[in-house]
Design a protein around this motif. Sequence first.
Motif, short mmCIF file in Angstrom:
data_model
loop_
_atom_site.label_atom_id
_atom_site.label_comp_id
_atom_site.label_asym_id
_atom_site.label_seq_id
_atom_site.Cartn_x
_atom_site.Cartn_y
_atom_site.Cartn_z
N THR A 191 -8.99 10.01 19.80
CA THR A 191 -10.42 9.52 19.39
C THR A 191 -10.16 8.30 18.27
OG1 THR A 191 -10.52 10.70 17.08
CG2 THR A 191 -11.28 11.87 19.22
N GLY A 192 -9.16 7.88 18.12
CA GLY A 192 -8.87 6.94 17.14
C GLY A 192 -7.74 6.94 16.27
N ALA A 193 -7.87 6.06 15.21
CA ALA A 193 -6.75 5.83 13.98
C ALA A 193 -7.43 6.20 12.82
CB ALA A 193 -6.21 4.69 13.93
N LEU A 194 -6.45 6.86 11.94
CA LEU A 194 -6.78 7.25 10.56
C LEU A 194 -5.72 6.73 9.80
CD1 LEU A 194 -8.57 9.13 8.61
CD2 LEU A 194 -7.00 10.96 9.17
N THR A 195 -6.21 6.28 8.51
CA THR A 195 -5.12 6.00 7.57
C THR A 195 -4.94 7.15 6.54
OG1 THR A 195 -5.61 3.64 7.71
CG2 THR A 195 -4.40 4.34 5.60
N VAL A 196 -3.62 7.59 6.35
CA VAL A 196 -3.30 8.74 5.26
C VAL A 196 -2.41 8.09 4.48
CG1 VAL A 196 -2.30 10.85 5.36
CG2 VAL A 196 -3.52 10.16 7.48
N VAL A 197 -2.87 8.22 3.15
CA VAL A 197 -2.02 7.77 1.80
C VAL A 197 -1.62 8.89 0.89
CG1 VAL A 197 -2.29 6.15 -0.17
CG2 VAL A 197 -3.71 5.67 2.03
N PHE A 198 -0.47 8.83 0.74
CA PHE A 198 0.13 9.84 -0.16
C PHE A 198 0.50 8.99 -1.46
CE2 PHE A 198 1.11 11.59 3.93
CZ PHE A 198 0.44 13.01 3.60
N PHE A 199 -0.07 9.04 -2.60
CA PHE A 199 0.21 8.49 -3.78
C PHE A 199 1.40 8.86 -4.54
CE2 PHE A 199 -4.65 7.92 -3.68
CZ PHE A 199 -4.52 6.37 -3.61
N GLY A 200 2.27 7.86 -5.03
CA GLY A 200 3.38 8.19 -5.70
C GLY A 200 4.38 8.50 -4.90
N ARG A 201 4.44 8.49 -3.54
CA ARG A 201 5.57 8.72 -2.68
C ARG A 201 6.14 7.66 -1.88
NH1 ARG A 201 5.34 14.45 -1.19
NH2 ARG A 201 7.11 13.82 -0.25
N ARG A 202 7.43 7.55 -1.62
CA ARG A 202 7.91 6.58 -0.66
C ARG A 202 8.29 6.93 0.61
NH1 ARG A 202 8.55 1.63 -3.54
NH2 ARG A 202 8.45 1.95 -5.68
N HIS A 203 8.28 8.27 0.84
CA HIS A 203 8.62 8.81 1.91
C HIS A 203 8.21 10.35 2.03
CE1 HIS A 203 12.12 10.25 -0.19
NE2 HIS A 203 12.09 11.18 0.50
N LEU A 204 8.24 10.93 3.43
CA LEU A 204 8.09 12.39 3.46
C LEU A 204 9.07 12.72 4.41
CD1 LEU A 204 4.19 12.54 4.05
CD2 LEU A 204 5.25 13.14 2.24
N ALA A 205 9.78 13.73 3.96
CA ALA A 205 11.11 14.29 4.57
C ALA A 205 10.48 14.72 6.03
CB ALA A 205 11.68 15.52 3.85
N GLY A 206 11.23 14.24 7.00
CA GLY A 206 10.87 14.56 8.43
C GLY A 206 9.72 13.90 9.00
N VAL A 207 9.19 12.94 8.38
CA VAL A 207 7.93 12.18 8.99
C VAL A 207 8.30 10.52 9.04
CG1 VAL A 207 5.55 11.48 8.38
CG2 VAL A 207 6.32 13.83 7.80
N GLY A 208 8.11 10.20 10.24
CA GLY A 208 8.35 8.81 10.46
C GLY A 208 7.32 8.38 11.75
#
Length: 85
Positions: free
Chosen positions: A37-54
């Motif tokens: 259906t499209g694109a969504l911006t997802v923001v995690f404040f105070g994080r520089r990475h999420l383990a296992g996510v790329g």
Amino acid sequence: MIAAVPASARVAGKVYSVRVQPWSGVAALEMTIIDDTGALTVVFFGRRHLAGVGTGTRIVVDGVVGEHRGQMAMLNPAYEILPTQ
């Protein structure tokens, strides 16, 4: 700043891009998730990475969606990494 009327949503898709972007002086991990259906911006404040996510990771995010600078955005959602197909 998030504008418009926020709404709860659960979105499943593939991580298209990942970057660290400062928001109001705080480091934030910003991802673009795409689905049919499209694109969504997802923001995690105070994080520089999420383990296992790329880039290419299949993920489900659960949270409140609003508008930020003309784009749909979800801030600090709960998330689940999906197995690769």
